[in-house]
Design an enzyme around this catalytic site. Structure first.
Site, short mmCIF file in Angstrom:
data_model
loop_
_atom_site.label_atom_id
_atom_site.label_comp_id
_atom_site.label_asym_id
_atom_site.label_seq_id
_atom_site.Cartn_x
_atom_site.Cartn_y
_atom_site.Cartn_z
N HIS A 147 46.83 32.87 36.28
CA HIS A 147 46.94 32.31 34.87
C HIS A 147 45.52 33.13 34.04
O HIS A 147 45.63 32.90 32.86
CB HIS A 147 46.90 30.81 34.99
CG HIS A 147 45.53 30.21 35.27
ND1 HIS A 147 45.14 29.65 36.79
CD2 HIS A 147 44.67 30.15 34.72
CE1 HIS A 147 44.19 29.35 36.78
NE2 HIS A 147 43.86 29.28 35.55
N ASP A 177 49.56 31.55 42.17
CA ASP A 177 48.61 31.88 40.99
C ASP A 177 47.52 32.69 41.54
O ASP A 177 46.20 32.29 41.39
CB ASP A 177 47.88 30.39 40.76
CG ASP A 177 47.36 30.49 39.38
OD1 ASP A 177 47.41 31.54 38.71
OD2 ASP A 177 46.91 29.63 39.12
N GLY A 250 36.82 28.28 33.31
CA GLY A 250 36.01 29.35 33.32
C GLY A 250 35.85 29.56 34.77
O GLY A 250 35.66 30.66 35.28
N ASN A 251 35.71 28.61 35.61
CA ASN A 251 35.49 28.68 37.06
C ASN A 251 36.74 29.34 37.77
O ASN A 251 36.71 29.69 38.92
CB ASN A 251 35.36 27.67 37.69
CG ASN A 251 33.58 27.17 37.67
OD1 ASN A 251 33.41 26.14 37.08
ND2 ASN A 251 32.76 27.91 38.46
N SER A 252 38.05 29.21 36.94
CA SER A 252 39.23 29.58 37.84
C SER A 252 39.04 31.04 38.30
O SER A 252 38.68 32.05 37.54
CB SER A 252 40.31 29.61 36.84
OG SER A 252 40.65 28.25 36.53
N GLY A 308 67.97 33.44 43.98
CA GLY A 308 68.35 34.23 42.96
C GLY A 308 68.73 33.22 41.76
O GLY A 308 69.59 33.66 41.25
#
Length: 406
Positions: A147, A177, A250-252, A308
């Site tokens: 992300h 992620d 911002g730590n992500s 699918g």
């Protein structure tokens, strides 16, 4: 006076002289005078009393210690010293917080992105984002969150020494992620990746990242609060490490490090709210190692099965009403896989069961499908026009369809 009396008087006189060798003659008898009385002030009395009490206590303590040592027993010392006592010592950490930071500060980077968005008037504008990353290899591969770089037109990486580099996306995986980006730089300091086997709740951890997108290289300390916390992020159920270390936007993509200075997680989220503190989450290192290696080698996560189909979770009455359906549940939004199309699954089908598992959420459906292997056949029970229908589907490799399919 006769001769005898005169002799006796002179003899007594000579005796009186011999008693005082330093005097020429005996002193005269002093007259008795009255002595002035001695008075003690209150201040002097108080000081004297305090001295006596201190001496008494000291003598008593010494006598008690002597008696205990001579006749048995022990003296109990309840003195508590807190000098230089910190979290590393309290948790029995192998390294101090300073040592963990020194080992990893050159391995954590700041990431900034720019994306082009379109408003409701079809006008385009540039949006900016920020996050963190950790260096995976000396030749420029960097791990971050999917992300953080999603839909980014440009990606810039700033190293600990302040140098800045353009980066490009190698591959990403929305489900976990995780993403890998690369810069044209060698001689970097990669992190040492740890293992979940060595972790316990209560262990010291240090998070290093770029909070608020402007404070790169920030380190915060805490403990492991839970090892397998299941939470839902953007409709995806993930099993994460929970920590009390301070985590901010911002730590992500930044690193969570253990007491040995090893990477044990990629920071992914925090619980927000005015009444929420100390709830940060990280993707476990074992998952990170597997996914990142596959993304670099293959460009996708190898060995992941998929039916699918794309799905939408309408398990809440409000969302079901928005989509105009009368029964809540998980619906097929689109059929994308060749096997699913041939089997007969259709958009609008409500997924009721997969084999003998009743489906109550989109995350449960994904988790159920991925408990199988590529090539396995599973039986879907779907509701179509208020009638249950059983359909068997052979699972495909997810990368053969699309990373967003299930």
């Amino acid at each position: 006076m006769d001769d005898w009396d005169k002799f006796e008087y002179e003899e007594k006189r000579e005796e009186s002289k011999s008693m005082y060798a330093d005097s020429a003659e005996a002193p005269k008898r002093a007259s008795r005078e009255k002595k002035a009385p001695v008075y003690v002030t209150r201040k002097a009395f108080a000081i004297t009393l305090i001295i006596c009490m201190v001496l008494s206590a000291a003598i008593g303590a010494g006598a008690y210690a002597l008696a205990m040592s001579r006749f048995g027993g022990s003296v109990i010392d309840k003195t508590i010293t807190t000098t230089n006592y910190n979290l590393a010592q309290a948790t029995g950490s192998e390294l101090s917080v300073q040592e963990i930071i020194a080992k990893n500060e050159n391995s954590v980077v700041a990431i900034s992105t720019e994306s082009v968005a379109t408003d409701s008037w079809l006008r385009q504008y540039v949006t900016q984002g920020a996050g963190s990353g950790v260096i995976y290899s000396a030749d420029g591969y960097i791990i971050t969150n999917s992300h953080v770089i999603e839909d980014a037109n440009t990606i810039k990486v700033t190293l600990y020494d302040g140098s800045e580099y353009e980066a490009y996306l190698v591959a990403s995986d929305e489900q976990t992620d995780l993403a890998v980006i690369k810069i044209d730089k060698t001689g970097l300091t990669p992190v040492a990746i740890g293992t979940m086997e060595d972790l316990n709740v209560g262990d010291l951890v240090v998070a290093i990242g770029n909070p608020l997108g402007t404070l790169s290289g920030t380190a915060t300390e805490g403990i492991i609060s839970a090892l397998e916390r299941e939470i839902t992020l953007d409709g995806k159920t993930m099993t994460l490490i929970q920590t009390s270390a301070s985590i901010n936007p911002g730590n992500s993509g930044g690193g969570l490090f253990d007491q040995y200075g090893n990477l044990i997680g990629i920071v992914v989220a925090k619980s927000s709210g005015s009444d929420v503190e100390g709830l940060g989450f990280a993707i476990p290192c074992d998952k990170v190692s597997t996914v990142v290696k596959s993304l670099i080698e293959n460009g996708y996560v190898e060995g992941r099965p998929a039916a699918g189909i794309t799905i939408v979770d309408l398990t809440s009455p409000q969302k079901a009403m928005q989509y105009g359906v009368s029964i809540t549940g998980v619906y097929i939004q689109e059929v994308t896989g060749e096997n699913a199309k041939k089997a007969g699954l259709q958009a609008g089908d409500l997924v009721y069961y997969v084999d003998d598992v009743k489906i109550t959420s989109d995350s449960q459906l994904v988790k159920t499908i991925q408990s199988y292997q590529i090539g396995d056949t599973v039986e879907f029970t779907v509701i179509r026009e208020n009638e249950p229908i059983k359909i068997k589907v052979k699972l495909q490799a997810a990368h053969e369809i699309t990373s967003k399919d299930n």
